[in-house]
Design a protein around this motif. Structure first.
Motif, PDB file in Angstrom:
ATOM      1  N   HIS A 107       8.296  -7.603  -1.504  1.00 29.93           N
ATOM      2  CA  HIS A 107       8.791  -6.599  -0.569  1.00 29.93           C
ATOM      3  C   HIS A 107      10.099  -7.042   0.072  1.00 29.93           C
ATOM      4  CE1 HIS A 107       7.558  -9.005   2.967  1.00 29.93           C
ATOM      5  NE2 HIS A 107       6.539  -9.358   2.226  1.00 29.93           N
ATOM      6  N   TYR A 121      11.759   4.429  -1.467  1.00 28.10           N
ATOM      7  CA  TYR A 121      11.350   3.221  -0.751  1.00 28.10           C
ATOM      8  C   TYR A 121      11.592   2.029  -1.667  1.00 28.10           C
ATOM      9  CZ  TYR A 121       8.913   1.457   3.405  1.00 28.10           C
ATOM     10  OH  TYR A 121       8.607   0.867   4.608  1.00 28.10           O
ATOM     11  N   MET A 135       0.869   2.206   2.797  1.00 26.83           N
ATOM     12  CA  MET A 135       2.020   2.901   2.221  1.00 26.83           C
ATOM     13  C   MET A 135       1.622   3.716   1.006  1.00 26.83           C
ATOM     14  SD  MET A 135       5.107   3.651   2.646  1.00 26.83           S
ATOM     15  CE  MET A 135       6.186   4.661   1.639  1.00 26.83           C
ATOM     16  N   ASN A 136       0.718   3.197   0.193  1.00 23.97           N
ATOM     17  CA  ASN A 136       0.260   3.960  -0.971  1.00 23.97           C
ATOM     18  C   ASN A 136      -0.436   5.251  -0.543  1.00 23.97           C
ATOM     19  OD1 ASN A 136       1.261   2.157  -2.854  1.00 23.97           O
ATOM     20  ND2 ASN A 136      -0.663   1.016  -3.044  1.00 23.97           N
ATOM     21  N   ARG A 163       0.414  -2.476   1.987  1.00 29.11           N
ATOM     22  CA  ARG A 163       0.522  -1.813   0.687  1.00 29.11           C
ATOM     23  C   ARG A 163      -0.464  -0.653   0.591  1.00 29.11           C
ATOM     24  NH1 ARG A 163       1.161  -5.667  -4.352  1.00 29.11           N
ATOM     25  NH2 ARG A 163       2.972  -6.133  -3.040  1.00 29.11           N
ATOM     26  N   HIS A 168       6.540  -4.442   7.339  1.00 25.96           N
ATOM     27  CA  HIS A 168       6.127  -5.028   6.070  1.00 25.96           C
ATOM     28  C   HIS A 168       6.244  -6.547   6.057  1.00 25.96           C
ATOM     29  CE1 HIS A 168       5.424  -1.449   3.557  1.00 25.96           C
ATOM     30  NE2 HIS A 168       6.348  -0.875   4.301  1.00 25.96           N
ATOM     31  N   ARG A 228       5.621   4.116  -7.754  1.00 21.72           N
ATOM     32  CA  ARG A 228       4.606   5.121  -7.427  1.00 21.72           C
ATOM     33  C   ARG A 228       5.266   6.433  -7.004  1.00 21.72           C
ATOM     34  NH1 ARG A 228      -0.628   3.683  -5.769  1.00 21.72           N
ATOM     35  NH2 ARG A 228      -1.908   5.430  -4.972  1.00 21.72           N
ATOM     36  N   PHE A 278       6.810  -0.002  -4.228  1.00 21.06           N
ATOM     37  CA  PHE A 278       6.403   1.380  -3.952  1.00 21.06           C
ATOM     38  C   PHE A 278       7.249   2.399  -4.689  1.00 21.06           C
ATOM     39  CE2 PHE A 278       5.610  -1.282  -0.183  1.00 21.06           C
ATOM     40  CZ  PHE A 278       4.229  -1.220  -0.159  1.00 21.06           C
ATOM     41  N   THR A 287       2.177   7.655   0.827  1.00 23.63           N
ATOM     42  CA  THR A 287       2.934   8.252  -0.275  1.00 23.63           C
ATOM     43  C   THR A 287       2.143   9.380  -0.921  1.00 23.63           C
ATOM     44  OG1 THR A 287       4.087   6.164  -0.737  1.00 23.63           O
ATOM     45  CG2 THR A 287       4.017   7.807  -2.517  1.00 23.63           C
TER      46      THR A 287
END
Length: 261
Positions: free
Chosen positions: A38, A208, A165-166, A162, A150, A215, A212, A169
């Motif tokens: 990250h 991002y 954020m997933n 993570r 982060h 994704r 990420f 998203t």
């Protein structure tokens, strides 16, 4: 800085210290480029911001030895450096003039509304944005994900962020309500701040940093942004609207459904 680098060969004690710093920095930068952790750009910026001032000082010292008017050199250097800082501080970008971000009227209205929400409200917003960065400071309300958060600070921190954020998203770019309801049930997010331009402006699609980005790109490639729920949220779930900003109440969006125990 370039002149300082050229003259390092005449200062072996500085050259050794310089190489002792730059060699491991290069190794770390290569490792970062391969592993892609990250905020990887930081591993490039920090060594750069250390090396350039050192080279500037070395170059200034070397240059002063070649100038006959030694007495005039220090004041001239001071004027040049202060001029650079002054020009940088008084940026031509009026929104950042003096490094003070200037909020437009919709942004001010957004901050005012968020400030009036209950103190225990948890907000979610796309974490890559100037307004998003300011929300905790101007409104006193926490965010599910922020860009700065982060940085690992406790055990399993990276995995926790993570996961957040997933899920954010999936919810922000969702074409049905399920991921948004999950955001409410799993993370107890009360409100989502939506930037319309993420869905209406081709040049401002949500983005991002790695990992990420893959994704996000996958979701955007598989669905039209105009068909995503937050492009035009259900009217009954919208509790604020100004300019390009919308605030969605996830409890209202879930239609009163209870979360699984």
């Amino acid at each position: 800085s370039g002149y300082g680098l050229f003259n390092l060969r005449r200062r072996p004690e500085i050259l050794k210290a310089f190489l002792g710093f730059i060699v491991p920095s290069l190794v770390i930068c290569v490792a970062v480029g391969i592993l892609r952790p990250h905020l990887s750009y930081r591993y490039v910026l920090y060594p750069t911001f250390t090396i350039l001032p050192v080279l500037f000082v070395c170059g200034s010292i070397a240059l002063s030895g070649k100038i006959k008017l030694h007495a005039a050199f220090p004041p001239a250097c001071f004027v040049i450096v202060m001029t650079i800082y002054t020009v940088s501080f008084n940026s031509l970008d009026t929104r950042r003039n003096g490094f003070r971000l200037q909020l437009d009227e919709p942004s001010r209205q957004l901050m005012g509304f968020l400030s009036g929400l209950p103190d225990d409200s948890l907000l979610a917003a796309w974490p890559a944005g100037e307004q998003t960065d300011l929300i905790p400071y101007l409104t006193g309300k926490p965010l599910l994900v922020t860009f700065k958060a982060h940085y690992a600070s406790y055990k399993n921190h990276v995995l926790n962020m993570r996961s957040r954020m997933n899920d954010l998203t999936d919810a922000y770019l969702a074409v049905d309500n399920a991921p948004l309801v999950k955001l409410w049930c799993k993370w107890q997010v009360d409100f989502v701040v939506v930037d319309r331009e993420h869905f209406t402006n081709e040049d401002k699609a949500p983005s991002y940093f790695a990992p990420f980005n893959k994704r996000i790109e996958s979701i955007l490639a598989g669905a039209e942004r105009t068909k995503m729920i937050l492009h035009v949220p259900p009217k009954n779930s919208i509790v604020f609207e100004a300019g390009r900003f919308i605030v969605v109440d996830l409890k209202l969006l879930s239609y009163g459904r209870s979360c699984p125990q």
